[in-house]
Design a protein around this motif. Structure first.
Motif, PDB file in Angstrom:
ATOM      1  N   GLU A 195     -17.419 -17.401  16.463  1.00 40.29           N
ATOM      2  CA  GLU A 195     -16.880 -17.210  17.220  1.00 40.29           C
ATOM      3  C   GLU A 195     -15.650 -18.041  17.415  1.00 40.29           C
ATOM      4  O   GLU A 195     -14.751 -17.602  17.227  1.00 40.29           O
ATOM      5  N   GLY A 196     -16.266 -19.499  16.908  1.00 43.27           N
ATOM      6  CA  GLY A 196     -14.949 -20.398  16.416  1.00 43.27           C
ATOM      7  C   GLY A 196     -13.918 -19.844  15.708  1.00 43.27           C
ATOM      8  O   GLY A 196     -12.984 -19.906  15.554  1.00 43.27           O
ATOM      9  N   LEU A 197     -14.645 -18.702  14.563  1.00 42.77           N
ATOM     10  CA  LEU A 197     -13.259 -18.631  13.402  1.00 42.77           C
ATOM     11  C   LEU A 197     -12.411 -16.954  14.395  1.00 42.77           C
ATOM     12  O   LEU A 197     -11.195 -16.709  13.660  1.00 42.77           O
ATOM     13  N   LEU A 198     -13.254 -16.400  15.411  1.00 43.16           N
ATOM     14  CA  LEU A 198     -12.353 -15.388  15.831  1.00 43.16           C
ATOM     15  C   LEU A 198     -11.731 -15.959  17.056  1.00 43.16           C
ATOM     16  O   LEU A 198      -9.997 -15.553  16.581  1.00 43.16           O
ATOM     17  N   SER A 227      -6.853 -17.479   8.919  1.00 42.94           N
ATOM     18  CA  SER A 227      -6.061 -17.181  10.475  1.00 42.94           C
ATOM     19  C   SER A 227      -5.159 -16.781  10.730  1.00 42.94           C
ATOM     20  O   SER A 227      -4.695 -15.771  10.912  1.00 42.94           O
ATOM     21  N   ILE A 228      -4.075 -17.372   9.662  1.00 41.70           N
ATOM     22  CA  ILE A 228      -2.784 -17.093  10.310  1.00 41.70           C
ATOM     23  C   ILE A 228      -2.119 -15.859   9.778  1.00 41.70           C
ATOM     24  O   ILE A 228      -1.710 -15.030   9.890  1.00 41.70           O
ATOM     25  N   ASP A 229      -2.972 -15.749   8.272  1.00 39.67           N
ATOM     26  CA  ASP A 229      -2.369 -14.516   7.391  1.00 39.67           C
ATOM     27  C   ASP A 229      -3.048 -12.718   8.074  1.00 39.67           C
ATOM     28  O   ASP A 229      -2.679 -11.939   8.505  1.00 39.67           O
ATOM     29  N   LEU A 230      -4.476 -13.489   8.929  1.00 45.32           N
ATOM     30  CA  LEU A 230      -5.044 -12.100   9.551  1.00 45.32           C
ATOM     31  C   LEU A 230      -3.918 -11.770  10.408  1.00 45.32           C
ATOM     32  O   LEU A 230      -3.870 -10.684  11.244  1.00 45.32           O
ATOM     33  N   ALA A 231      -3.990 -12.757  11.839  1.00 45.34           N
ATOM     34  CA  ALA A 231      -2.459 -12.804  12.891  1.00 45.34           C
ATOM     35  C   ALA A 231      -1.318 -11.979  12.681  1.00 45.34           C
ATOM     36  O   ALA A 231      -1.113 -11.413  13.705  1.00 45.34           O
ATOM     37  N   ILE A 232      -0.952 -12.415  11.167  1.00 51.63           N
ATOM     38  CA  ILE A 232       0.341 -11.819  10.634  1.00 51.63           C
ATOM     39  C   ILE A 232      -0.328  -9.746  10.505  1.00 51.63           C
ATOM     40  O   ILE A 232       0.591  -9.469  11.103  1.00 51.63           O
TER      41      ILE A 232
END
Length: 66
Positions: free
Chosen positions: A51-54, A8-13
């Motif tokens: 939904e939780g992952l998103l 999630s953090i890498d995807l967010a970046i």
């Protein structure tokens, strides 16, 4: 190996870099799913999202944007 739904953090970046003018607080999960799948480093199965992952990706994106 590329990014997975759990990164999630890498995807967010990467989403922040790809969509700098988007306020992630207001993004629809359908758009978020499509944008994650379109990232060049994303290599997970598109059908494995939940939904939780998103929501986790969205929260990380909000944190990174602030």
């Amino acid at each position: 190996m590329g990014l997975r739904w759990t990164d999630s953090i890498d995807l967010a970046i990467e989403l922040l870099e790809a969509h700098p003018d988007v306020d992630p607080q207001w993004i629809r999960f359908t758009d978020l799913h499509a944008w994650v799948c379109a990232l060049p480093n994303f290599s997970d199965d598109p059908t494995k999202s939940t939904e939780g992952l998103l929501e986790g990706i969205q929260m990380a994106w909000i944190d990174e944007a602030n």
